[in-house]
Design an enzyme around this catalytic site. Structure first.
Site, PDB file in Angstrom:
ATOM      1  N   LYS A  54     119.440 -87.004 -31.970  1.00 52.72           N
ATOM      2  CA  LYS A  54     119.246 -87.977 -30.887  1.00 52.72           C
ATOM      3  C   LYS A  54     117.748 -88.081 -30.617  1.00 52.72           C
ATOM      4  CE  LYS A  54     119.976 -87.096 -26.423  1.00 52.72           C
ATOM      5  NZ  LYS A  54     118.797 -87.638 -25.747  1.00 52.72           N
ATOM      6  N   LYS A  82     118.400 -95.383 -23.523  1.00 45.88           N
ATOM      7  CA  LYS A  82     119.076 -95.677 -22.244  1.00 45.88           C
ATOM      8  C   LYS A  82     118.845 -97.130 -21.836  1.00 45.88           C
ATOM      9  CE  LYS A  82     119.879 -91.083 -20.828  1.00 45.88           C
ATOM     10  NZ  LYS A  82     118.968 -90.336 -21.732  1.00 45.88           N
ATOM     11  N   PRO A  87     121.690-109.005 -20.889  1.00 46.98           N
ATOM     12  CA  PRO A  87     122.294-108.998 -22.238  1.00 46.98           C
ATOM     13  C   PRO A  87     121.318-109.383 -23.353  1.00 46.98           C
ATOM     14  CG  PRO A  87     123.828-109.943 -20.664  1.00 46.98           C
ATOM     15  CD  PRO A  87     122.551-109.713 -19.907  1.00 46.98           C
ATOM     16  N   ASN A  88     120.518-110.415 -23.173  1.00 51.51           N
ATOM     17  CA  ASN A  88     119.654-110.844 -24.277  1.00 51.51           C
ATOM     18  C   ASN A  88     118.631-109.773 -24.642  1.00 51.51           C
ATOM     19  OD1 ASN A  88     118.739-112.944 -26.173  1.00 51.51           O
ATOM     20  ND2 ASN A  88     116.848-112.763 -24.984  1.00 51.51           N
ATOM     21  N   PRO A 186     125.647 -83.908 -22.894  1.00 53.34           N
ATOM     22  CA  PRO A 186     124.396 -83.158 -22.730  1.00 53.34           C
ATOM     23  C   PRO A 186     124.478 -82.212 -21.540  1.00 53.34           C
ATOM     24  CG  PRO A 186     124.163 -85.307 -21.713  1.00 53.34           C
ATOM     25  CD  PRO A 186     125.597 -85.207 -22.195  1.00 53.34           C
ATOM     26  N   GLY A 189     122.892 -75.338 -22.239  1.00 52.58           N
ATOM     27  CA  GLY A 189     121.707 -74.499 -22.427  1.00 52.58           C
ATOM     28  C   GLY A 189     120.731 -74.628 -21.277  1.00 52.58           C
ATOM     29  N   GLN A 191     120.040 -76.783 -19.106  1.00 57.54           N
ATOM     30  CA  GLN A 191     120.533 -77.314 -17.826  1.00 57.54           C
ATOM     31  C   GLN A 191     121.694 -76.484 -17.264  1.00 57.54           C
ATOM     32  OE1 GLN A 191     120.952 -81.700 -17.640  1.00 57.54           O
ATOM     33  NE2 GLN A 191     119.857 -81.777 -19.591  1.00 57.54           N
ATOM     34  N   ALA A 195     128.595 -74.803 -24.014  1.00 52.35           N
ATOM     35  CA  ALA A 195     129.206 -75.607 -25.075  1.00 52.35           C
ATOM     36  C   ALA A 195     130.722 -75.492 -25.044  1.00 52.35           C
ATOM     37  CB  ALA A 195     128.666 -75.149 -26.430  1.00 52.35           C
ATOM     38  N   GLY A 209     119.048 -79.911 -26.624  1.00 55.70           N
ATOM     39  CA  GLY A 209     117.625 -80.071 -26.910  1.00 55.70           C
ATOM     40  C   GLY A 209     116.868 -78.762 -26.837  1.00 55.70           C
TER      41      GLY A 209
HETATM   42  P1  BMP Z   1     118.141 -80.491 -23.015  1.00 51.04           P
HETATM   43  O1  BMP Z   1     119.244 -79.817 -23.852  1.00 51.04           O
HETATM   44  O2  BMP Z   1     116.765 -80.070 -23.416  1.00 51.04           O
HETATM   45  O3  BMP Z   1     118.391 -80.391 -21.547  1.00 51.04           O
HETATM   46  O4  BMP Z   1     118.174 -82.068 -23.384  1.00 51.04           O
HETATM   47  C1  BMP Z   1     119.242 -82.901 -23.047  1.00 51.04           C
HETATM   48  C2  BMP Z   1     119.067 -84.264 -23.650  1.00 51.04           C
HETATM   49  O5  BMP Z   1     120.147 -85.103 -23.247  1.00 51.04           O
HETATM   50  C3  BMP Z   1     117.788 -84.991 -23.246  1.00 51.04           C
HETATM   51  O6  BMP Z   1     117.373 -85.782 -24.338  1.00 51.04           O
HETATM   52  C4  BMP Z   1     118.233 -85.895 -22.101  1.00 51.04           C
HETATM   53  O7  BMP Z   1     117.444 -87.050 -22.027  1.00 51.04           O
HETATM   54  C5  BMP Z   1     119.658 -86.241 -22.508  1.00 51.04           C
HETATM   55  N1  BMP Z   1     120.569 -86.507 -21.385  1.00 51.04           N
HETATM   56  C6  BMP Z   1     120.811 -85.566 -20.395  1.00 51.04           C
HETATM   57  O8  BMP Z   1     120.258 -84.457 -20.409  1.00 51.04           O
HETATM   58  N2  BMP Z   1     121.689 -85.872 -19.386  1.00 51.04           N
HETATM   59  C7  BMP Z   1     122.327 -87.064 -19.289  1.00 51.04           C
HETATM   60  O9  BMP Z   1     123.106 -87.262 -18.373  1.00 51.04           O
HETATM   61  C8  BMP Z   1     122.097 -88.005 -20.302  1.00 51.04           C
HETATM   62  C9  BMP Z   1     121.229 -87.718 -21.342  1.00 51.04           C
HETATM   63  O10 BMP Z   1     121.039 -88.597 -22.309  1.00 51.04           O
END
Ligand code: BMP
Length: 233
Positions: A54, A82, A87-88, A186, A189, A191, A195, A209
């Protein structure tokens, strides 16, 4: 123009398995590094343990949009811009990303169904729509509209949604709205999400990430995550 460093050349001559995102490790690498060299180093280390890469604004701005095509020679690339426009404009952005080698894009859904539909049409269905965001502030606004956004993703024909590993119970709620569509998740880790919790709640893939690219040994970190995924399924 500078010549690519040797690691870049090794990657670019590797087997081309891009375009179709595999469902093997179920780990998507969030490659939020800010140099092409770091990007190549991390990808070369973890390529056997991730299903897709990503790419978000930090790397696109640092390395230039050609990085999309380069990475797509290694793995399926999800362009995470994001997208959130009329739309265009959405269509124009998605066309650029797909022409450069993206396999899928990530768009916001609060812009409305016509904007999401424009992304779906321009990518032939390869759109993941952001629902409830994973960070604490995601509860302030996105949580309140997430169900509605998920319904829009479904009716517009998106491939899937993005839902928070930090709140696995919300993954389970959103799964009921979208049926068999895919969930990429996402928040694992750095945040605080796990998993195994995200997968058991219904995520198809986890997005990781910092826990990979900031690890002392990114290859080992990615392998361990893939092992955790296998054990959870
Ligand atoms: P990391 O594992 O370092 O926290 O990264 C998470 C990734 O997922 C980042 O690229 C972030 O922009 C993306 N992301 C997120 O963390 N939460 C969301 O709700 C949506 C995301 O795209």
């Amino acid at each position: 123009m500078t010549a690519p460093d040797p690691s870049v050349q090794r990657i670019l001559t590797g087997p081309r398995d891009a375009w179709t995102m595999e469902k093997k490790s179920r780990v998507i690498l969030a490659l939020d590094v800010t140099s092409r060299q770091d990007a190549m180093r991390v990808v070369e280390a973890v390529r056997d343990h991730v299903d897709a890469i990503k790419i978000n604004w930090p790397l696109i701005l640092a390395a230039g949009p050609d990085i999309i095509g380069e990475m797509s020679c290694v793995k399926a690339v999800i362009c995470d811009m994001k997208i959130a426009d009329i739309p265009n404009t959405n269509r124009l952005i998605v066309e650029q990303a797909m022409q450069r080698g993206a396999s899928a894009v990530i768009a916001h859904g609060f812009t409305g169904e016509d904007s999401v539909k424009a992304c779906v049409d321009a990518s032939k269905g390869q759109v993941f729509v952001v629902t409830e965001m994973s960070h604490p502030g995601g509860k302030q606004f996105t949580a309140g509209v997430a169900d509605k956004v998920a319904a829009i993703a479904r009716s517009a024909g998106a491939r899937g949604i993005v839902a928070p590993a930090t709140r696995p119970e919300r993954i389970a709620d959103l799964r009921k709205i979208i049926g068999a569509m895919e969930i990429i998740s996402p928040g694992v880790g750095a945040q605080g999400g796990k998993a195994s919790d995200a997968l058991r709640a219904g995520a198809d893939y986890i997005i990781v990430g910092r826990a990979i690219y900031e690890a002392p040994d990114p290859e080992d970190a990615a392998r361990r995550l893939a092992e955790e995924v296998r054990a959870a399924l």
